[in-house]
Design an enzyme around this catalytic site. Structure first.
Site, PDB file in Angstrom:
ATOM      1  N   TYR A  50      -1.774  -1.979  -0.104  1.00  0.00           N
ATOM      2  CA  TYR A  50      -2.372  -1.819  -1.438  1.00  0.00           C
ATOM      3  C   TYR A  50      -2.065  -0.413  -1.946  1.00  0.00           C
ATOM      4  O   TYR A  50      -2.365   0.580  -1.293  1.00  0.00           O
ATOM      5  CB  TYR A  50      -3.876  -2.063  -1.331  1.00  0.00           C
ATOM      6  N   CYS A  51      -1.458  -0.335  -3.136  1.00  0.00           N
ATOM      7  CA  CYS A  51      -1.197   0.944  -3.800  1.00  0.00           C
ATOM      8  C   CYS A  51      -0.351   1.854  -2.902  1.00  0.00           C
ATOM      9  O   CYS A  51       0.721   1.459  -2.469  1.00  0.00           O
ATOM     10  CB  CYS A  51      -2.517   1.594  -4.198  1.00  0.00           C
ATOM     11  N   LEU A  52      -0.813   3.054  -2.580  1.00  0.00           N
ATOM     12  CA  LEU A  52      -0.052   3.937  -1.700  1.00  0.00           C
ATOM     13  C   LEU A  52       0.166   3.295  -0.338  1.00  0.00           C
ATOM     14  O   LEU A  52       1.187   3.540   0.316  1.00  0.00           O
ATOM     15  CB  LEU A  52      -0.786   5.266  -1.499  1.00  0.00           C
TER      16      LEU A  52
ATOM     17  N   PHE B 237       0.183  -5.031  -3.031  1.00  0.00           N
ATOM     18  CA  PHE B 237      -0.717  -5.090  -4.181  1.00  0.00           C
ATOM     19  C   PHE B 237      -0.527  -3.816  -5.014  1.00  0.00           C
ATOM     20  O   PHE B 237      -0.815  -2.713  -4.546  1.00  0.00           O
ATOM     21  CB  PHE B 237      -2.185  -5.150  -3.742  1.00  0.00           C
TER      22      PHE B 237
ATOM     23  N   GLY C 162       0.843   0.258   0.198  1.00  0.00           N
ATOM     24  CA  GLY C 162       1.996  -0.609   0.074  1.00  0.00           C
ATOM     25  C   GLY C 162       3.303   0.164   0.131  1.00  0.00           C
ATOM     26  O   GLY C 162       4.296  -0.309   0.699  1.00  0.00           O
TER      27      GLY C 162
END
Length: 589
Positions: free
Chosen positions: A326-328, A354, A330
């Site tokens: 998720y975000c960083l 994500f 990812g």
């Protein structure tokens, strides 16, 4: 020759960063810049000044632009006067010729703004706003980055002086004041004093919230099964008699606490997956201290992703995992997956991202805060403290959405005297974490500034990694109104991955778009899969061609995940456990 005093500074100052072996003079530079950052809310005045000079000089060298702006100013003044006369005469034509705010601008949505003199005031403001946008864009010769910075700073100034922010020019506040006899202003003053008290006492936001981690947030039962100096690994209790044989490992962003994926039971993605028969593991990042200043991005890969992967396989006896970032998280997962693929490590059955970027050439409005001058200032601040503080990061995100996160909040709390509503997502949003000096510096420089991951320059173990090496199928979720990881930027995974890519675009923003349990109203998504040999499709064409589906995207992703999760088996027994979820790292203030 350095003076004896400088030599003492070099050896003895507690915030001297030994690993980088900077000379004493460089430390003085950093001390000065850190001091400047404290006075300017961590925004580089040098960067703003360079942008302003670039814009001003090119405007002065563009007579045609000057003429255009003078003509535009005269036209808008005439239009405003004409509107004022139409309103004074109750001409219905005035409503049809008025300036309509942008869809996301809700400041003048109340019907009270359509009454005189407030309609005239708001129209004057909107016309002024339009003129300044024209003045700060399309100036020949100005660099794109400087143009965006000047335009952004002008917007901030205009937002500050919006008539909606003042008692005498806001009809909604005036009406509330008359109706309550001024009690709203008294309540607003009390709200302001409470905020000031919390600021002075440096109270953690969770201390004032009715939402508490482990009580009504992050309450899905589980155990911490692994811990090192950077992460705790949580394994959740199964809720079904059988589970898919391939477990799921979540790699959340370390800029915030992990439990956005496990908020309340009603909107916990973790619980949703458990109920669908999956074995779920979650990384919980440590909240770094000054002593962690030397933690690198490579430490986050090794101690985070790789140590967690090994622990998951050991706990379950599985040969593969489904990894989710998720975000960083990812972005970090993508680096780890590319490094694994380089060594023909095929333990990833699939990879889901994500709202994660792997190409940072167009990172959206966050790029306003990313240039050499701004990063140098942030590095000086982090060198001084050993980390980037939560408040220092929150300021940048608030500026990006100043209408919603700053001025709208002050209007509701300080002028209307209303209490700030609470919900689990808002409680999570203020529970931020710090960023270690070295890691965040590497992240900003290598990924944001130099775009090394997308351009083949990012090295793991002194060798570059390439996303084209990844063979695991990829599922990427972009969110329509994301201001942190714009969906068109995340869509670039199609240009960088040589594998099957399923891209899903959902309504909502960076956080609310991801937290989208079934049953919520006004949710929809678009999804399509492309094989590695399929021709590339532009994101706007993709959006126009791909059919829209109503509802939550979670079941769509779960159906895709199911194809990569193997047969059903009895839940693997828990091995060694340390303590109950949510663990200890998440509770660190």
């Amino acid at each position: 020759m350095a003076s004896p005093w400088l030599g003492t500074l070099h050896r003895d100052f507690p915030f001297y960063h030994e690993p980088y072996n900077q000379p004493p003079a460089a430390n003085l530079d950093r001390m000065l810049k850190a001091g400047i950052g404290k006075l300017t809310a961590n925004v580089s005045p040098m960067s703003i000044w360079m942008a302003y000079v670039d814009w001003l000089v090119h405007v002065q060298c563009s007579p045609s632009k000057q003429q255009e702006l003078l003509t535009e100013a005269a036209r808008k003044i005439w239009r405003w006067n004409e509107y004022e006369l139409e309103v004074a005469q109750d001409d219905p034509h005035a409503e049809q010729t008025s300036v309509v705010p942008l869809p996301q601008d809700k400041r003048f949505a109340d019907p009270a703004w359509r009454r005189w003199p407030f309609n005239v005031i708001s129209q004057g403001f909107l016309l002024t706003q339009q003129w300044w946008h024209r003045a700060t864009t399309d100036v020949s010769g100005v660099s794109l980055h400087h143009e965006e910075v000047v335009n952004f700073m002008v917007r901030q100034i205009l937002d500050m002086y919006s008539p909606s922010n003042f008692l005498l020019t806001n009809p909604v506040v005036l009406h509330e004041t008359l109706q309550t006899g001024g009690r709203n202003l008294v309540a607003g003053m009390q709200n302001a004093m409470k905020d000031l008290e919390h600021t002075i006492n440096d109270t953690h936001p969770q201390d004032r919230s009715s939402f508490k981690v482990g009580k009504n947030l992050a309450v899905t039962p589980g155990k911490v099964v692994f811990r090192n100096r950077l992460i705790e690994l949580i394994r959740y209790q199964p809720t079904t008699e059988t589970v898919h044989e391939t477990p799921i490992l979540f790699v959340p962003a370390w800029i915030m606490k992990y439990y956005i994926l496990d908020l309340s039971p009603k909107n916990s993605l973790v619980k949703y997956l458990l109920d669908q028969g999956y074995t779920v593991f979650m990384i919980s990042w440590k909240n770094p201290l000054a002593s962690d200043r030397d933690m690198s991005l490579e430490d986050y890969r090794k101690l985070g992703v790789m140590d967690a992967l090994e622990a998951v396989l050991e706990q379950t006896g599985a040969s593969h995992i489904n990894a989710v970032g998720y975000c960083l998280g990812g972005t970090l997962l993508s680096i780890a997956a590319a490094a694994m693929a380089r060594h023909h490590d095929r333990r990833l059955a699939s990879m889901t991202l994500f709202a994660s970027q792997v190409d940072f050439k167009e990172p959206g409005e966050l790029s306003l805060f990313i240039d050499e001058s701004q990063i140098t200032l942030l590095e000086a601040i982090m060198w001084d403290q050993g980390y980037l503080d939560t408040k220092q990061m929150a300021g940048a995100f608030q500026l990006l959405r100043s209408n919603d996160l700053i001025w709208s909040r002050r209007l509701n709390q300080y002028l209307l005297g209303r209490s700030e509503p609470e919900n689990d997502l808002m409680a999570w949003n203020v529970d931020a974490t710090r960023m270690p000096f070295r890691m965040h510096s590497e992240y900003l420089r290598k990924l944001f500034l130099d775009n090394e991951l997308a351009e083949g320059g990012y090295c793991v173990d002194d060798q570059p990694v390439a996303l084209t090496d990844i063979r695991a199928p990829i599922f990427l979720v972009g969110t329509l109104t994301d201001h942190v990881a714009p969906w068109r930027s995340t869509f670039k995974i199609h240009l960088l991955a040589d594998t099957e890519v399923t891209f899903l675009l959902t309504t909502g923003g960076h956080n609310a778009g991801v937290v989208s349990p079934p049953g919520q109203p006004r949710r929809s998504y678009q999804v399509a899969t492309s094989q590695h040999h399929d021709p590339y499709v532009d994101p706007d064409i993709w959006q126009a061609r791909t059919p829209r589906q109503e509802g939550s995207w979670w079941p769509e992703w779960e159906r895709w995940l199911r194809k990569h999760s193997g047969k059903h088996i009895a839940p693997p027994p828990f091995g060694k456990t340390l303590y109950d979820a949510p663990g200890k790292y998440v509770l660190q203030p």
